[in-house]
Design a protein around this motif. Structure first.
Motif, PDB file in Angstrom:
ATOM      1  N   GLY A 146      -1.968   6.696   1.195  1.00 45.63           N
ATOM      2  CA  GLY A 146      -3.270   7.183   0.770  1.00 45.63           C
ATOM      3  C   GLY A 146      -3.899   6.425  -0.375  1.00 45.63           C
ATOM      4  O   GLY A 146      -4.932   6.849  -0.907  1.00 45.63           O
ATOM      5  N   LYS A 147      -3.299   5.310  -0.761  1.00 41.22           N
ATOM      6  CA  LYS A 147      -3.784   4.556  -1.917  1.00 41.22           C
ATOM      7  C   LYS A 147      -4.424   3.243  -1.502  1.00 41.22           C
ATOM      8  O   LYS A 147      -4.446   2.882  -0.321  1.00 41.22           O
ATOM      9  CB  LYS A 147      -2.617   4.268  -2.879  1.00 41.22           C
ATOM     10  N   GLY A 148      -4.927   2.513  -2.501  1.00 35.87           N
ATOM     11  CA  GLY A 148      -5.507   1.202  -2.242  1.00 35.87           C
ATOM     12  C   GLY A 148      -4.436   0.140  -2.088  1.00 35.87           C
ATOM     13  O   GLY A 148      -3.247   0.440  -1.992  1.00 35.87           O
ATOM     14  N   LEU A 149      -4.867  -1.107  -2.047  1.00 34.15           N
ATOM     15  CA  LEU A 149      -3.958  -2.231  -1.833  1.00 34.15           C
ATOM     16  C   LEU A 149      -3.640  -2.911  -3.157  1.00 34.15           C
ATOM     17  O   LEU A 149      -4.541  -3.164  -3.964  1.00 34.15           O
ATOM     18  CB  LEU A 149      -4.593  -3.262  -0.899  1.00 34.15           C
TER      19      LEU A 149
ATOM     20  N   GLN B 126       0.837  -1.189   0.000  1.00 33.39           N
ATOM     21  CA  GLN B 126       0.000   0.000   0.000  1.00 33.39           C
ATOM     22  C   GLN B 126       0.873   1.241   0.000  1.00 33.39           C
ATOM     23  O   GLN B 126       1.668   1.445   0.913  1.00 33.39           O
ATOM     24  CB  GLN B 126      -0.933   0.024   1.227  1.00 33.39           C
TER      25      GLN B 126
END
Lengths: 111, 113
Positions: free
Chosen positions: A41-44, A38
């Motif tokens: 501030g982002k997705g997985l 990750q």
């Protein structure tokens, strides 16, 4: 109740080092285990999926191992690069339609 | 092929308001799960839907609800927002119930003021 612990919580290494991230879980009755990356501030992003019947999986410079009986998995990163800097999350699928996550290991690779 | 898409990407709401978050799974995936991630923590499971039926619910209050549509897309609804609901909300899709792993979207950042 499944609990997942990741050690260390944070890791700072110079570029080029090989490193190991650790994940432990309390209930060994799992279907599979998934490692994610990750960025802030982002997705997985899925890195590797290991089924309960497997011992390890490899993708490029990444290798994940699973020892179900002892409740442990490790993620090995070879020849680390600054672009590897991110938080790495371990997630266990115990077959109850959910993933149980650890808190992650925050990795910083400096040039 | 498109991955898991979530909308909106960012959202600011006032305490007490209601919010709806949306998720479209990967084509062919019939399962959608929702997770809440607060800063510094791992994601926490909220709901899973498979074939339009709820298959799992995490330890969240009744203010949280979800549904899955015939095209397998999903909505997460949160009523009476609290400051503590501020988090990154992640949607994951899978073929079944996770036997082949989960694919996550980029998330919706919800800020409650």
């Amino acid at each position: 109740k499944q609990e997942v612990t990741q050690i260390p919580a944070a890791l700072s290494v110079p570029e080029g080092e090989n490193l190991v991230l650790n994940c432990s879980f309390t209930d060994s009755a799992i279907y599979n285990l998934q490692w994610f990356r990750q960025d802030p501030g982002k997705g997985l992003t899925s890195l590797l999926l290991i089924q309960s019947s497997q011992r390890e999986q490899t993708s490029g410079r990444l290798n994940a191992s699973l020892d179900k009986s002892s409740g442990r998995s490790t993620l090995y990163i070879a020849a680390s690069q600054p672009g590897d800097s991110a938080t790495y999350l371990c997630a266990v699928n115990s077959g109850y339609s959910t993933l149980t996550f650890g808190k992650g290991t925050m990795l910083l690779v400096s040039p | 092929d498109a991955g898991v898409t979530q909308s909106p990407t960012h959202l600011i709401k006032t305490r007490g308001q209601h919010v709806t978050l949306r998720c479209s799974p990967i084509s062919g995936h019939k399962s959608v799960s929702w997770y809440q991630q607060v800063l510094g923590q791992g994601p926490q499971f909220i709901f899973q839907y498979y074939e339009k039926e709820e298959r799992g619910r995490g330890n969240f209050p009744d203010r949280f609800s979800a549904r899955q549509f015939p095209n397998y897309s999903s909505e997460l609804n949160v009523n009476a927002l609290l400051l503590g609901d501020s988090a990154l909300y992640l949607c994951a899709s899978s073929l079944g119930q996770g036997a082949l792993g989960y694919t996550f979207g980029s998330g919706t950042r919800l800020t409650v003021v």
